[in-house]
Scaffold this active site. Structure first.
Site, short mmCIF file in Angstrom:
data_model
loop_
_atom_site.label_atom_id
_atom_site.label_comp_id
_atom_site.label_asym_id
_atom_site.label_seq_id
_atom_site.Cartn_x
_atom_site.Cartn_y
_atom_site.Cartn_z
N ASP A 186 0.62 -1.34 0.03
CA ASP A 186 -0.23 -0.13 0.05
C ASP A 186 0.82 1.20 0.05
O ASP A 186 0.64 2.20 -0.91
CB ASP A 186 -1.06 -0.18 1.23
CG ASP A 186 -1.77 -1.19 1.25
OD1 ASP A 186 -1.61 -2.12 0.59
OD2 ASP A 186 -2.71 -1.25 2.07
N GLU A 448 2.24 -10.36 11.16
CA GLU A 448 1.64 -9.45 9.66
C GLU A 448 3.08 -9.21 9.07
O GLU A 448 3.37 -9.61 7.83
CB GLU A 448 0.87 -8.34 10.05
CG GLU A 448 0.33 -7.82 8.83
CD GLU A 448 -0.29 -6.44 9.08
OE1 GLU A 448 -0.58 -5.95 10.43
OE2 GLU A 448 -1.24 -5.84 8.04
#
Ligand code: 9YW
Length: 475
Positions: A186, A448
């Site tokens: 992102d 993550e």
């Protein structure tokens, strides 16, 4: 239980890692698909599901097939696979942007969004055909008995057709992303320059839900978010239509019959130049395109398994590999770079995305060797100063070891590089990377993402693809 566990198969430490990874996937399973993270990402994400299926096949080939079938069930009739499939039982404010932002079933009508399920309108990297093939291979008997490949093949073919026909915004044969979220990394510094042209939506016009979870200082900034929102809202307001929509007759090429071509939308989209998505932001990304190529090779194998010829697809994958080298290879950097289609130039930033084409079997030997040298050099530190390959250049001005895709190491990209190293005969380096990834998945509780130097956990723990790819590396 669906966990196929053989205590004799692995030493105790690894077998407990395997059990813990399987447990994460069990906890994140909703009954039809797997969430990336219970708190932060409570819906189904497209490329997460592909990576998750790749790991899930080792504990339950049936769930792995179901994971992909659920995702493909939300495919639009123009062929696109949406990046998020929303779970209707999750409250609207649990994640932003929520279904009332995307409004897929109304705003996406002309592009063929499904009526019964709410989705986003952008896409994510096409890892799905690769995943489908690997899932099939894990249990061909079950796959054939359920007609798995026969059912997913037409949908995967339509997905690739969408990308190749609607998203070649640069005209050079490669696919462009029209939003940084589409590429999956992102807030990579590779987007900073192309994004700088986008006027941000005012901060008060939306409310971020991501800041309620994890460490807000690691997440993208509000300014970045304003630009993400602007790009997505503009695409939505253009009916999620892509270039060439009006002149090529979508319906004939699309999958299924859910589409509802709306004349006024068509005419509106055909008016401007360049129309539809990608007006302000269009980037050719090396990882997105490399994953498409790897999936083209997988689709060729799927076609062969179904009794059709795969040679045309293999040939297309080779042509795409040549286009990737032609348009994105930078000999001076020793890696692939992003092409800013609107600005008309390569982006001078080294993101891990530019190493991912190592995955490709057809990469020329001298280029593969240069990519390995770059991965092992001062910018990425593989086998040297880093424990896992970072998402961005260690020496880059924007490098930050904790800020999301601006430095931390992620397990999906390291898994792709491990495969790439093996693909090109670098077995020692691949084994060392595999060992490091397993150790850090273990100590970080399936984080993550992690600090690339220390392996310290960042973001969510119990993260879906980290657990899944751990299972795959263990097998
Ligand atoms: C967000 C789900 C997704 C991944 C993306 C990652 C992140 C969503 O999480 O995006 O809100 O930031 O960047 O690659 O698919 O895991």
């Amino acid at each position: 239980s669906s966990v196929a566990y053989d205590p004799a198969a692995a030493p105790p430490a690894l077998s407990s890692l395997r059990l813990r990874a399987a447990r994460v996937l069990e906890d994140n399973w909703t009954g039809t698909s797997t969430v990336p993270s219970r708190g932060l990402y409570p819906h189904q994400w497209s490329w997460d599901s592909a990576f998750i299926a790749i790991g899930l096949r080792h504990v339950s080939p049936l769930r792995a097939q179901t994971e992909l079938e659920t995702l493909l069930g939300a495919q639009w009739s123009d062929g696109r696979i949406p990046h998020i499939v929303f779970n209707p039982s999750v409250p609207l404010d649990a994640y932003f942007p929520s279904p009332d932002f995307w409004r897929s079933s109304t705003a996406g009508r002309a592009a063929g969004a499904p009526r019964t399920v709410q989705t986003s309108g952008i896409v994510q990297p096409p890892v799905h055909a690769l995943a489908a093939w690997l899932v099939h291979e894990a249990d061909p008997g079950l796959s054939r008995a359920r007609g798995f490949l026969a059912r997913v093949h037409p949908r995967l073919a339509a997905w690739h057709r969408y990308l190749l026909h609607r998203r070649d915004l640069g005209g050079g044969g490669l696919v462009s992303v029209v939003h940084p979220w589409e590429q999956g990394m992102d807030n990579s510094p590779c987007w900073d320059r192309p994004l700088s042209r986008v006027a941000p939506a005012p901060a008060r016009s939306f409310r971020r839900a991501d800041l309620d979870h994890g460490a807000p200082e690691d997440r993208p900034t509000d300014l970045d978010y304003g630009r993400y929102v602007r790009l997505a809202a503009d695409y939505r307001d253009r009916g999620y239509l892509d270039q060439g929509y009006a002149d090529r007759g979508y319906g004939e090429q699309g999958y299924g019959d859910r589409g509802c071509a709306d004349r006024s939308y068509r005419d509106a989209a055909a008016g401007g130049e360049p129309g539809g998505g990608g007006r302000d932001f269009a980037v050719e990304d090396p990882a997105f395109n490399a994953l498409l190529i790897a999936s083209e090779h997988a689709l060729a194998r799927i076609a062969q398994e179904l009794g059709a010829a795969g040679s045309a697809r293999h040939a297309r994958a080779r042509r795409l590999t040549a286009a990737l080298v032609e348009r994105l290879w930078d000999p001076a950097a020793g890696m692939f770079l992003c092409r800013d289609v609107r600005g008309g130039e390569l982006v001078p930033e080294r993101g891990v995305s530019g190493l991912v084409p190592l995955l490709l079997p057809g990469l020329p030997g001298d280029i593969a060797a240069a990519v390995v040298r770059t991965a092992c050099g001062p910018h990425f530190g593989l086998g040297g100063v880093t424990r896992l390959v970072p998402s961005y250049d260690l020496l880059g001005e924007a490098f930050d070891p904790h800020r999301y895709w601006r430095g931390p190491a992620w397990f999906n990209t390291n898994w792709l590089l491990e495969r790439g190293l093996r693909q090109h005969g670098e077995h020692g380096r691949a084994a060392a990377l595999r060992k490091a990834a397993l150790r850090i998945a273990d100590t970080s509780d399936f984080a993550e993402y992690v600090d690339p130097y220390t392996g310290e956990a960042c973001g969510a723990t119990g993260f879906g693809w980290t657990a899944a790819l751990t299972l795959d590396l263990l097998n």
